[in-house]
Design a protein around this motif. Structure first.
Motif, PDB file in Angstrom:
ATOM      1  N   PRO A 176       0.837  -1.209   0.000  1.00  0.00           N
ATOM      2  CA  PRO A 176       0.000   0.000   0.000  1.00  0.00           C
ATOM      3  C   PRO A 176       0.868   1.254   0.000  1.00  0.00           C
ATOM      4  N   ARG A 197      -2.852   0.083  -4.204  1.00  0.00           N
ATOM      5  CA  ARG A 197      -3.840   0.242  -3.132  1.00  0.00           C
ATOM      6  C   ARG A 197      -3.344   1.324  -2.185  1.00  0.00           C
ATOM      7  N   ASN A 199      -3.534   3.486   1.559  1.00  0.00           N
ATOM      8  CA  ASN A 199      -3.355   3.012   2.935  1.00  0.00           C
ATOM      9  C   ASN A 199      -4.647   2.467   3.529  1.00  0.00           C
ATOM     10  N   GLN A 200      -5.813   2.810   2.978  1.00  0.00           N
ATOM     11  CA  GLN A 200      -7.095   2.270   3.444  1.00  0.00           C
ATOM     12  C   GLN A 200      -7.469   0.980   2.717  1.00  0.00           C
ATOM     13  N   GLY A 201      -6.628   0.531   1.746  1.00  0.00           N
ATOM     14  CA  GLY A 201      -6.892  -0.720   1.042  1.00  0.00           C
ATOM     15  C   GLY A 201      -7.753  -0.577  -0.191  1.00  0.00           C
ATOM     16  N   GLN A 202      -8.042   0.657  -0.629  1.00  0.00           N
ATOM     17  CA  GLN A 202      -8.871   0.853  -1.814  1.00  0.00           C
ATOM     18  C   GLN A 202      -8.011   0.748  -3.075  1.00  0.00           C
TER      19      GLN A 202
END
Length: 220
Positions: A176, A197, A199-202
C-alpha cells in the motif's frame, strides 16, 4: 590508289616506301575505299617525324609520331592511323545495327502483348466455358463476342488478428502507498498504467494521458 610521299630534309628511301605501302594497304582493307594517301617524313637534328594522312569519301584520318628513327616513327604513325580506322569502322557498324535492334525490341514487345492477351482469354474460358462457347444472343439474333475476363478469388471472411497480451508485474504495486508515492513510483518505473492500493486498502489506477498528465481512476 596513289600514295604521295614528301621528304623534308630527308630522302625517301625504298624502305620507307615499303613500310608506307604495306600500312596504307592494310588500312585500306579496313576502310574499304581510300581516295588519297599522303605520307610526310621530316628530319630534324635530334628528331624524326612521320605524318600519315588518309582521306576517304566520308572520313579523314591522320597519324603523327616522333622518334629517333624514321622507320620507327613511320610504323607508329601508321599504327595510330590504323587504330583510328578500326574505331571509325566500329562506329559505322554500330549505326547500321541500331535500327535492327530497335525493330527486334518492338517485335518482342508485340509478341509479349499477344501472349498476355492469350493468357487472359484462357483464364476467361476456364471461368465461363458455357458463355464463351455459346455466346449471349442480342435482339438481332447475333451472338456477342466473348470478352476476356480475369477472375480473382478472395476469402469469404477477412482474418482477424488475435490480440497480443503480455503479462506485466512492474505495473502493480506490491505494498500500500499514498497517491504521491504512487505517482513517483509510476514515474520511476516509466509506466503508462500503474495499479496500487492506498493506505485504506482501496484499489486505484494511475493512467498517463497523451498530454502527459496523470489520471487517477478509483475502482469501486
Amino acid at each position: 590508289m596513289q600514295i604521295e610521299y614528301t621528304g623534308r630534309q630527308i630522302t625517301v628511301t625504298k624502305a620507307h616506301h615499303a613500310i608506307g605501302d604495306e600500312g596504307i594497304e592494310r588500312i585500306g582493307k579496313i576502310l574499304g575505299r581510300i581516295t588519297t594517301a599522303h605520307i610526310v617524313l621530316t628530319a630534324e637534328k635530334y628528331r624524326q617525324t612521320a605524318e600519315v594522312t588518309i582521306n576517304t569519301r566520308l572520313q579523314s584520318i591522320v597519324g603523327l609520331c616522333e622518334s629517333t628513327s624514321m622507320e620507327t616513327a613511320l610504323r607508329e604513325a601508321i599504327a595510330k592511323a590504323e587504330t583510328q580506322a578500326i574505331r571509325h569502322k566500329d562506329r559505322v557498324r554500330a549505326k547500321k545495327r541500331k535500327p535492327k535492334e530497335e525493330k527486334n525490341s518492338e517485335d518482342s514487345e508485340l509478341a509479349r502483348t499477344r501472349r498476355t492477351g492469350r493468357a487472359m482469354a484462357i483464364d476467361a474460358s476456364a471461368a465461363y466455358p458455357d458463355e464463351i462457347r455459346n455466346g449471349a444472343a442480342n435482339g438481332n439474333g447475333r451472338t456477342k463476342p466473348a470478352v476476356p475476363v480475369t477472375v480473382h478469388s478472395f476469402p469469404a471472411k477477412a482474418p482477424i488478428a488475435e490480440p497480443h497480451v503480455v503479462r506485466s508485474i512492474d505495473s502493480v504495486a506490491l505494498r500500500p502507498m499514498s497517491l504521491e508515492e504512487a505517482v513517483k513510483e509510476a514515474e520511476f518505473r516509466d509506466r503508462e498504467v500503474f495499479v496500487f492500493r492506498d493506505n485504506q486498502g482501496q484499489l486505484k489506477v494511475l493512467h498517463r494521458k497523451r498530454d502527459g498528465k496523470m489520471e487517477l481512476i478509483e475502482v469501486p
